[in-house]
Design a protein around this motif. Structure first.
Motif, PDB file in Angstrom:
ATOM      1  N   LEU A  72       0.871  -1.179   0.000  1.00 57.00           N
ATOM      2  CA  LEU A  72       0.000   0.000   0.000  1.00 57.00           C
ATOM      3  C   LEU A  72       0.903   1.223   0.000  1.00 57.00           C
ATOM      4  O   LEU A  72       1.834   1.328   0.810  1.00 57.00           O
ATOM      5  N   VAL A  73       0.632   2.127  -0.922  1.00 56.41           N
ATOM      6  CA  VAL A  73       1.459   3.326  -1.052  1.00 56.41           C
ATOM      7  C   VAL A  73       0.626   4.540  -0.664  1.00 56.41           C
ATOM      8  O   VAL A  73      -0.540   4.652  -1.039  1.00 56.41           O
ATOM      9  N   LEU A  75       0.664   8.524  -1.226  1.00 58.88           N
ATOM     10  CA  LEU A  75       1.321   9.570  -2.007  1.00 58.88           C
ATOM     11  C   LEU A  75       0.295  10.654  -2.319  1.00 58.88           C
ATOM     12  O   LEU A  75      -0.829  10.334  -2.730  1.00 58.88           O
ATOM     13  N   ASN A  76       0.708  11.907  -2.130  1.00 62.83           N
ATOM     14  CA  ASN A  76      -0.190  13.044  -2.355  1.00 62.83           C
ATOM     15  C   ASN A  76      -1.458  12.919  -1.513  1.00 62.83           C
ATOM     16  O   ASN A  76      -2.555  13.236  -1.960  1.00 62.83           O
ATOM     17  N   THR A  77      -1.262  12.470  -0.294  1.00 62.31           N
ATOM     18  CA  THR A  77      -2.360  12.289   0.658  1.00 62.31           C
ATOM     19  C   THR A  77      -3.468  11.415   0.076  1.00 62.31           C
ATOM     20  O   THR A  77      -4.667  11.670   0.238  1.00 62.31           O
ATOM     21  N   LEU A  78      -3.035  10.369  -0.642  1.00 60.54           N
ATOM     22  CA  LEU A  78      -3.967   9.371  -1.174  1.00 60.54           C
ATOM     23  C   LEU A  78      -3.306   7.999  -1.032  1.00 60.54           C
ATOM     24  O   LEU A  78      -2.086   7.881  -1.126  1.00 60.54           O
ATOM     25  N   PHE A  79      -4.137   6.984  -0.823  1.00 56.97           N
ATOM     26  CA  PHE A  79      -3.641   5.614  -0.978  1.00 56.97           C
ATOM     27  C   PHE A  79      -3.638   5.284  -2.467  1.00 56.97           C
ATOM     28  O   PHE A  79      -4.480   5.786  -3.225  1.00 56.97           O
ATOM     29  N   ASP A  80      -2.731   4.420  -2.885  1.00 56.26           N
ATOM     30  CA  ASP A  80      -2.696   4.066  -4.308  1.00 56.26           C
ATOM     31  C   ASP A  80      -3.817   3.113  -4.687  1.00 56.26           C
ATOM     32  O   ASP A  80      -4.080   2.906  -5.866  1.00 56.26           O
ATOM     33  N   THR A  81      -4.467   2.524  -3.685  1.00 62.02           N
ATOM     34  CA  THR A  81      -5.612   1.665  -4.003  1.00 62.02           C
ATOM     35  C   THR A  81      -6.621   1.731  -2.868  1.00 62.02           C
ATOM     36  O   THR A  81      -6.246   1.903  -1.700  1.00 62.02           O
ATOM     37  N   ASP A  82      -7.870   1.618  -3.216  1.00 55.69           N
ATOM     38  CA  ASP A  82      -8.904   1.570  -2.170  1.00 55.69           C
ATOM     39  C   ASP A  82      -9.519   0.175  -2.107  1.00 55.69           C
ATOM     40  O   ASP A  82     -10.583  -0.028  -1.540  1.00 55.69           O
ATOM     41  N   GLU A  83      -8.819  -0.790  -2.716  1.00 54.55           N
ATOM     42  CA  GLU A  83      -9.284  -2.177  -2.660  1.00 54.55           C
ATOM     43  C   GLU A  83      -8.090  -3.088  -2.458  1.00 54.55           C
ATOM     44  O   GLU A  83      -7.179  -3.126  -3.273  1.00 54.55           O
ATOM     45  N   LEU A  84      -8.127  -3.820  -1.360  1.00 57.33           N
ATOM     46  CA  LEU A  84      -7.114  -4.842  -1.111  1.00 57.33           C
ATOM     47  C   LEU A  84      -7.827  -6.167  -0.900  1.00 57.33           C
ATOM     48  O   LEU A  84      -8.978  -6.195  -0.453  1.00 57.33           O
ATOM     49  N   PHE A  95       3.134  -0.623   4.196  1.00 54.41           N
ATOM     50  CA  PHE A  95       2.680   0.717   3.836  1.00 54.41           C
ATOM     51  C   PHE A  95       3.889   1.604   3.572  1.00 54.41           C
ATOM     52  O   PHE A  95       4.749   1.785   4.434  1.00 54.41           O
ATOM     53  N   ASP A  96       3.917   2.164   2.373  1.00 56.51           N
ATOM     54  CA  ASP A  96       5.023   3.016   1.945  1.00 56.51           C
ATOM     55  C   ASP A  96       4.517   4.459   1.874  1.00 56.51           C
ATOM     56  O   ASP A  96       3.877   4.850   0.894  1.00 56.51           O
ATOM     57  N   ASN A  97       4.780   5.206   2.915  1.00 60.09           N
ATOM     58  CA  ASN A  97       4.384   6.620   2.947  1.00 60.09           C
ATOM     59  C   ASN A  97       5.448   7.440   2.228  1.00 60.09           C
ATOM     60  O   ASN A  97       6.546   7.644   2.737  1.00 60.09           O
ATOM     61  N   ARG A  98       5.109   7.900   1.031  1.00 58.43           N
ATOM     62  CA  ARG A  98       6.081   8.636   0.205  1.00 58.43           C
ATOM     63  C   ARG A  98       5.884  10.144   0.292  1.00 58.43           C
ATOM     64  O   ARG A  98       6.478  10.893  -0.477  1.00 58.43           O
ATOM     65  N   ASP A  99       5.015  10.555   1.203  1.00 56.71           N
ATOM     66  CA  ASP A  99       4.749  11.993   1.348  1.00 56.71           C
ATOM     67  C   ASP A  99       5.701  12.573   2.384  1.00 56.71           C
ATOM     68  O   ASP A  99       5.479  12.437   3.597  1.00 56.71           O
TER      69      ASP A  99
END
Ligand SMILES: [Cu+2]
Length: 160
Positions: A72-73, A75-84, A95-99
Motif C-alpha cells: 500500500l502506497v 502519495l499526495n495524501t492518497l492511498f494508491d488503491t482503495d481495494e485490497l 505501507f510506503d508513505n512517500r509523502d
C-alpha cells in the motif's frame, strides 16, 4: 533364401519388442529396479544410490491460508488503491508513505467503515517512511484508513 529368413527374424524380433513394451506399459507404470548386493565380494559391491528427493514447492508455513503480503502506497495524501484482497490468515500490509513531511498511517477496522472494531494500526508518522502492519484475519470485510486523512485515504480490505 537366407535373406528371407533374416527378414522374418527381424519382423519377429520387432514384434517381440513391441509386445514387451506394451506389456510393461500396461502392467505397471512404475518401473521396479532390483539390485543384487553380494556382501561377500569385497570389491565394491554396488549400493543403489537413492533417487534424489523430488523438490516439492514449499508452502507457506502455518495452517489456514499462510501469509500474504500486501503493498500500500501513500502519495499526495492518497492511498494508491482503495481495494485490497487477501486469503484469511496472516496478512501483512507494507505501507510506503512517500509523502515527505506528511503524517500517515494505516488503521484497519472490522466491517465497512471506521465504526467497526479496530483490528490494528501503525503509528502516525511523517514520510517518507515504510511501515508494516501484520494482522491475523478471518474471512470478511475490513475497512482501512489513514487516521490523519480519513476523508481521502481509505479503502476496503476483503479477506476470503
Ligand atoms: Cu494520511
Amino acid at each position: 533364401v537366407k535373406r528371407g529368413i533374416l527378414v522374418v527374424a527381424l519382423v519377429v524380433f520387432a514384434g517381440l519388442l513391441a509386445s514387451a513394451c506394451g506389456e510393461t506399459n500396461n502392467a505397471d507404470p512404475t518401473p521396479v529396479q532390483t539390485w543384487k548386493i553380494t556382501p561377500a565380494s569385497g570389491d565394491g559391491a554396488r549400493t543403489p544410490t537413492p533417487a534424489p528427493a523430488e523438490e516439492t514447492p514449499t508452502q507457506p508455513s502455518g495452517g489456514g491460508g499462510g501469509e500474504t503480503v500486501l503493498q500500500l502506497v501513500g502519495l499526495n495524501t492518497l492511498f494508491d488503491t482503495d481495494e485490497l484482497e487477501a486469503p484469511a490468515g496472516t496478512i501483512t500490509i507494507e505501507f510506503d508513505n512517500r509523502d515527505g513531511g506528511i503524517v500517515h498511517n494505516v488503521h484497519v477496522f472490522e466491517g465497512e467503515d471506521a465504526n467497526g472494531e479496530s483490528v490494528g494500526a501503525t503509528e502516525l508518522e511523517a514520510g517518507p517512511i515504510q511501515q508494516t502492519l501484520t494482522l491475523e484475519l478471518e474471512p470478511g470485510t475490513y475497512f482501512y484508513q489513514c487516521d490523519a486523512h480519513p476523508a481521502t485515504m481509505s479503502g476496503i480490505l476483503t479477506v476470503t
